[in-house]
Design a protein around this motif. Structure first.
Motif, PDB file in Angstrom:
ATOM      1  N   ILE A   1       0.816  -1.215   0.000  1.00  0.00           N
ATOM      2  CA  ILE A   1       0.000   0.000   0.000  1.00  0.00           C
ATOM      3  C   ILE A   1       0.851   1.268   0.000  1.00  0.00           C
ATOM      4  CG2 ILE A   1      -0.251   0.025   2.532  1.00  0.00           C
ATOM      5  CD1 ILE A   1      -3.012   1.020   0.072  1.00  0.00           C
ATOM      6  N   LYS A   2       1.922   1.283   0.774  1.00  0.00           N
ATOM      7  CA  LYS A   2       2.743   2.493   0.870  1.00  0.00           C
ATOM      8  C   LYS A   2       3.373   2.832  -0.474  1.00  0.00           C
ATOM      9  CE  LYS A   2       6.147   4.678   3.899  1.00  0.00           C
ATOM     10  NZ  LYS A   2       7.004   4.482   5.102  1.00  0.00           N
ATOM     11  N   HIS A   3       3.902   1.830  -1.153  1.00  0.00           N
ATOM     12  CA  HIS A   3       4.531   2.051  -2.462  1.00  0.00           C
ATOM     13  C   HIS A   3       3.512   2.572  -3.473  1.00  0.00           C
ATOM     14  CE1 HIS A   3       6.842   1.430  -6.112  1.00  0.00           C
ATOM     15  NE2 HIS A   3       5.844   0.692  -6.581  1.00  0.00           N
ATOM     16  N   VAL A   4       2.321   1.955  -3.498  1.00  0.00           N
ATOM     17  CA  VAL A   4       1.296   2.357  -4.471  1.00  0.00           C
ATOM     18  C   VAL A   4       0.825   3.784  -4.208  1.00  0.00           C
ATOM     19  CG1 VAL A   4      -1.063   1.923  -5.258  1.00  0.00           C
ATOM     20  CG2 VAL A   4       0.524   0.020  -4.995  1.00  0.00           C
TER      21      VAL A   4
ATOM     22  N   ASP B   1      -6.337  -3.332   7.889  1.00  0.00           N
ATOM     23  CA  ASP B   1      -5.670  -2.865   9.106  1.00  0.00           C
ATOM     24  C   ASP B   1      -4.819  -1.610   8.938  1.00  0.00           C
ATOM     25  OD1 ASP B   1      -6.712  -5.267  10.245  1.00  0.00           O
ATOM     26  OD2 ASP B   1      -5.007  -6.321   9.379  1.00  0.00           O
ATOM     27  N   VAL B   2      -4.862  -0.974   7.774  1.00  0.00           N
ATOM     28  CA  VAL B   2      -4.166   0.308   7.615  1.00  0.00           C
ATOM     29  C   VAL B   2      -5.219   1.392   7.827  1.00  0.00           C
ATOM     30  CG1 VAL B   2      -2.736   1.750   6.131  1.00  0.00           C
ATOM     31  CG2 VAL B   2      -2.577  -0.746   5.969  1.00  0.00           C
ATOM     32  N   ASN B   3      -5.141   2.089   8.971  1.00  0.00           N
ATOM     33  CA  ASN B   3      -6.226   2.994   9.345  1.00  0.00           C
ATOM     34  C   ASN B   3      -6.172   4.321   8.597  1.00  0.00           C
ATOM     35  OD1 ASN B   3      -4.355   4.656  10.719  1.00  0.00           O
ATOM     36  ND2 ASN B   3      -4.591   3.476  12.605  1.00  0.00           N
TER      37      ASN B   3
ATOM     38  N   ASP C   1      -3.508  -8.120  14.084  1.00  0.00           N
ATOM     39  CA  ASP C   1      -3.649  -7.119  13.031  1.00  0.00           C
ATOM     40  C   ASP C   1      -2.852  -5.862  13.371  1.00  0.00           C
ATOM     41  OD1 ASP C   1      -5.264  -8.808  11.678  1.00  0.00           O
ATOM     42  OD2 ASP C   1      -7.153  -7.855  12.245  1.00  0.00           O
ATOM     43  N   SER C   2      -2.836  -5.472  14.651  1.00  0.00           N
ATOM     44  CA  SER C   2      -2.080  -4.292  15.070  1.00  0.00           C
ATOM     45  C   SER C   2      -0.591  -4.486  14.830  1.00  0.00           C
ATOM     46  CB  SER C   2      -2.338  -4.003  16.552  1.00  0.00           C
ATOM     47  OG  SER C   2      -3.695  -3.697  16.767  1.00  0.00           O
ATOM     48  N   GLU C   3      -0.105  -5.707  15.091  1.00  0.00           N
ATOM     49  CA  GLU C   3       1.305  -6.007  14.843  1.00  0.00           C
ATOM     50  C   GLU C   3       1.621  -5.925  13.357  1.00  0.00           C
ATOM     51  OE1 GLU C   3       2.047  -9.801  16.565  1.00  0.00           O
ATOM     52  OE2 GLU C   3       1.643  -9.134  18.622  1.00  0.00           O
TER      53      GLU C   3
ATOM     54  N   GLY D   1       4.286  -3.280  11.246  1.00  0.00           N
ATOM     55  CA  GLY D   1       5.287  -3.696  10.262  1.00  0.00           C
ATOM     56  C   GLY D   1       5.167  -2.938   8.959  1.00  0.00           C
ATOM     57  N   ILE D   2       3.921  -2.638   8.539  1.00  0.00           N
ATOM     58  CA  ILE D   2       3.693  -1.913   7.286  1.00  0.00           C
ATOM     59  C   ILE D   2       4.176  -0.475   7.404  1.00  0.00           C
ATOM     60  CG2 ILE D   2       1.912  -1.031   5.722  1.00  0.00           C
ATOM     61  CD1 ILE D   2       0.252  -3.526   6.560  1.00  0.00           C
ATOM     62  N   ILE D   3       3.830   0.185   8.511  1.00  0.00           N
ATOM     63  CA  ILE D   3       4.168   1.594   8.695  1.00  0.00           C
ATOM     64  C   ILE D   3       5.673   1.789   8.841  1.00  0.00           C
ATOM     65  CG2 ILE D   3       3.789   3.630  10.142  1.00  0.00           C
ATOM     66  CD1 ILE D   3       1.372   2.595   8.490  1.00  0.00           C
ATOM     67  N   ASP D   4       6.363   0.800   9.413  1.00  0.00           N
ATOM     68  CA  ASP D   4       7.807   0.920   9.647  1.00  0.00           C
ATOM     69  C   ASP D   4       8.642   0.666   8.400  1.00  0.00           C
ATOM     70  OD1 ASP D   4       7.336   1.540  12.247  1.00  0.00           O
ATOM     71  OD2 ASP D   4       7.625  -0.498  13.006  1.00  0.00           O
ATOM     72  N   GLN D   5       8.000   0.239   7.306  1.00  0.00           N
ATOM     73  CA  GLN D   5       8.762  -0.074   6.086  1.00  0.00           C
ATOM     74  C   GLN D   5       9.434   1.177   5.524  1.00  0.00           C
ATOM     75  OE1 GLN D   5       6.065  -1.975   3.352  1.00  0.00           O
ATOM     76  NE2 GLN D   5       6.011  -3.887   4.502  1.00  0.00           N
TER      77      GLN D   5
END
Length: 296
Positions: A101-104, A124-126, A286-288, A292-296
């Motif tokens: 999601i972050k890359h897109v 889970d990405v708020n 899901d929070s974990e 991981g996604i946000i820290d990428q």
């Protein structure tokens, strides 16, 4: 209580909108197919240039209506496919995996303005984290949906930020009503619905597996056991839909004697407490994943 929006004519809230679906995996393809089939059923052909999709590979199900009803751009041939469809569209559905999601969002941000609406299916990405990846003032709708949208029996929860217009909310609501049931939720409740979409099928399929194993232990042949257990599950779901009842209402239709015996036995195992703990664990997991996604 489900928060429904005022009814309008089918697809009225989508008329005039140029829609893009970025990522034609299972969920993205289901949404694209749902839009295309609904319009086709109502003899409303989608003009080419009003419905765009991006996909990594040249793989579609046989008789797919997506390719005939939309313009499909392939990322492997066109590295600018995502930003191209974003430039041409005003309702952009992001249906990629959470880890992408972050890359897109970073790649399409230069094409965004305050007239465009982002609809995210990223589990889970708020909203606040989505907003941090997008230009200030971007209108965002976050969706929690599930696999049954592929057979138009899905359940979708929607939550949006303050930049989303009422007409935009109705458009997204209309879109997901084509694929099952839809409701507006606070983001806190959306997190629970999101957990259910991952928790429920695992929980139910695990229980069905255990019932099947128990019947085999009692001597029932494996093929008959599988057919009996799975057919009963599908059949009772159809009864709920046909009679517009609830699972609890259907439970009351089962003769009191057998029902009481089974319920008492299950209550002694404290199944309710176990179910609550498993659902809570699903939310925490899901929070974990989000961290991981946000820290990428």
């Amino acid at each position: 209580m489900l928060r429904s929006l005022p009814q309008s004519k089918p697809l009225d809230d989508l008329i005039g909108r140029t829609i893009a679906v970025i990522g034609l995996g299972t969920m993205g393809a289901a949404i694209a197919e749902g839009i295309a089939r609904a319009r086709k059923a109502m003899n409303e052909e989608i003009p080419r240039g009003q419905f765009y999709c991006t996909k990594r590979e040249y793989k579609f199900e046989r008789n797919s209506v997506i390719t005939s009803e939309s313009v499909v751009l392939y990322i492997q041939d066109d590295p600018d496919a995502n930003i191209t469809v974003t430039q041409r569209s005003d309702l952009i559905i992001i249906a990629v995996r959470p880890e992408h999601i972050k890359h897109v969002l970073n790649s399409i941000s230069p094409a965004l303005d305050r007239k465009k609406l982002i609809v995210s299916l990223a589990k889970d990405v708020n909203l606040s984290n989505l907003a941090a990846m997008l230009p200030s003032g971007t209108a965002i709708v976050r969706c929690a949906t599930n696999l049954p949208i592929t057979v138009r029996h899905g359940f979708t929860g929607l939550s949006c930020n303050k930049h989303v217009l009422p007409s935009d909310v109705k458009a997204v609501y209309t879109l997901f009503e084509l694929l099952g049931r839809c409701t507006m939720l606070s983001e806190e409740h959306l997190t629970i619905v999101s957990a259910i979409t991952g928790f429920y099928p695992v929980y139910m399929l695990y229980m069905l597996t255990k019932i099947k194993e128990a019947t085999e232990k009692l001597g029932l042949p494996r093929d008959i056991s599988q057919a009996a257990v799975e057919t009963a599950w599908i059949g009772y779901a159809q009864v709920v839909l046909k009679h517009k009842t609830t699972a609890k209402g259907l439970l009351r239709l089962i003769p009191r004697g057998p029902r009481s015996a089974v319920v008492k036995c299950l209550d002694r195992t404290d199944l309710g407490s176990v179910t609550y703990k498993v659902l809570l664990a699903s939310i925490e997991q899901d929070s974990e994943l989000l961290d991981g996604i946000i820290d990428q």
